[in-house]
Design an enzyme around this catalytic site. Structure first.
Site, PDB file in Angstrom:
ATOM      1  CE1 TYR A   1      67.450  63.873  54.249  1.00 39.78           C
ATOM      2  CE2 TYR A   1      69.062  64.826  52.747  1.00 39.78           C
ATOM      3  CZ  TYR A   1      68.735  63.928  53.741  1.00 39.78           C
ATOM      4  OH  TYR A   1      69.695  63.084  54.235  1.00 39.78           O
TER       5      TYR A   1
ATOM      6  CG  HIS B   1      64.663  58.957  56.792  1.00 33.99           C
ATOM      7  ND1 HIS B   1      65.898  58.957  57.390  1.00 33.99           N
ATOM      8  CD2 HIS B   1      63.805  58.413  57.693  1.00 33.99           C
ATOM      9  CE1 HIS B   1      65.807  58.425  58.600  1.00 33.99           C
ATOM     10  NE2 HIS B   1      64.548  58.090  58.808  1.00 33.99           N
TER      11      HIS B   1
ATOM     12  CE  LYS C   1      67.816  58.027  51.606  1.00 34.48           C
ATOM     13  NZ  LYS C   1      67.156  57.366  52.729  1.00 34.48           N
TER      14      LYS C   1
END
Length: 403
Positions: free
Chosen positions: A302, A310, A357
């Protein structure tokens, strides 16, 4: 060409986009680490240090305390004040009864407050809606069966009737309303509500504690010196040497733990050392490192913390032996040691791409046992022998990557 004037955002635009909550989070989670600094108020000291270009500051150490639990391979923080300090200053640990932040007591207090005020909770609202939906399906099925029976009777008599002539009204989701019986079944009984209200008068005991991973606990103890770890049996503070040995012994099998030797206990391929090297590397670079089992990876990175954004990167920790012969004498079952298949990599990459991601393969090189002395393995001095390399893995989408 005349410049086009730009309209200024309204004063309450930040409030509409969650500005108030964002400002509150910036205030609560302002410190990235448990240790904070405050400026000294001694004018003479400020003047003297300012001559040499030094900014005077006082280190404020929270001095938290935890207990080592070898069974779960974690350190328990039972003091609520220390738990909130470690969470709000760096997002360390996890509540054992919560998803992340230790909030079990706050949730239970809210439930009791809403119950005492005759307000139903979100769980009760869900149960009520499910009961009403089930009753609607039953009423609709009965109405359809009655209309079909009447139509068959009319067909047997040789006559045809319309839907209006059957006299059976088939309910729809827009017009159907629950009956009094349905409301009584879906709503909680008055006796149980009164019982919960009476129980809410009793003091609520906090049943939750925070759990730190061994990597987090050692980082707070060795790197920041803000955590004291106590022995699980004597409850006495452990020395750094005792913590070093105990954390590595926790990864041995029960048979080897009974009689740990220097050859089995202190090895560079101990899972504690591998995970701590990974954790310390990225934590020292400013990333907040959390567990990534939710997305089938080892860790998540993070930028500021799970409260603000997120996770940006999904990390897979891959240990690599500098000397392949050390694998034969290793007593540990190290994960991700075998080569991955392309099917597995494609699956993991697809999962993390869907949640925006970036998948990163982080290779931690384990130094050869032959070039490490006993003194280096007996202290954190061995960390300088490890190296880390990263490889970013992305999906190739032709429609999006033509430019």
């Amino acid at each position: 060409m005349a410049a086009v004037p730009q309209s200024k955002p309204s004063a309450d635009s930040s409030q509409k986009k969650g500005g108030r909550k964002r400002n509150e989070n910036n205030r609560i989670y302002a410190n990235p680490l448990p240790i904070t600094f405050s400026r000294t108020e001694n004018r003479f000291t400020v003047t003297a240090l300012s001559i040499f270009g030094v900014s005077p500051a006082q280190v404020l150490n929270p001095r938290c305390e935890g207990t080592f639990d070898p069974t779960t391979r974690s350190v328990w923080i039972t003091n609520p004040k220390d738990s909130m300090t470690l969470w709000r200053r760096g997002f360390f640990g996890k509540g054992n009864l919560s998803r992340s932040e230790p909030s079990w007591l706050a949730r239970q207090s809210h439930i009791r407050a809403t119950t005492a005020g005759r307000h139903i909770t979100s769980e009760e609202v869900t149960a009520k809606r499910r009961a009403e939906r089930k009753q609607f399906k039953l009423d609709r099925a009965q109405a359809i069966a009655a209309a079909a029976a009447e139509a068959e009777a009319a067909f047997a008599e040789g006559r045809i009737i319309s839907a209006d002539e059957t006299g059976v009204l088939i309910p729809s989701a827009a017009t159907w309303k629950p009956s009094d019986l349905t409301r009584s079944i879906a709503s909680p009984a008055s006796e149980s509500l009164q019982e919960v209200t009476d129980l809410s008068l009793e003091p609520l005991e906090d049943m939750e504690h925070m759990q730190l991973t061994l990597a987090e606990a050692f980082f707070l103890t060795w790197a920041l010196d803000c955590l004291t770890i106590c022995h699980p049996e004597t409850l006495e503070p452990m020395t750094l040497r005792e913590i070093w040995v105990a954390f590595q012994t926790a990864y041995l099998s029960p048979l080897l733990q009974a009689s740990p030797s220097q050859a089995h206990g202190l090895r560079p391929d101990n899972p504690f050392l591998i995970n701590y090297v990974f954790f310390h590397h990225y934590r020292s670079l400013g990333w907040v490192v959390k567990n990534g089992v939710k997305f089938s990876v080892d860790y998540l990175l993070y930028k500021r913390g799970p409260v603000f954004h997120h996770a940006e990167f999904a990390m897979v920790l891959i240990p690599v032996y500098e000397d392949p012969d050390d694998v034969k004498s290793s007593p540990f079952a190290i994960s991700n040691l075998e080569p991955f298949t392309w099917q597995w990599l494609s699956t993991i990459n697809r999962v993390n791409s869907q949640v925006q991601k970036t998948l990163v393969l982080s290779y931690v090189t384990i130094p050869a046992l032959s070039r490490l002395s006993v003194g280096e393995l007996s202290s954190p001095a061995c960390f300088k022998r490890y190296t880390i390399r990263e490889i970013i893995l992305r999906r190739f989408v032709p429609a999006r990557m033509r430019d």
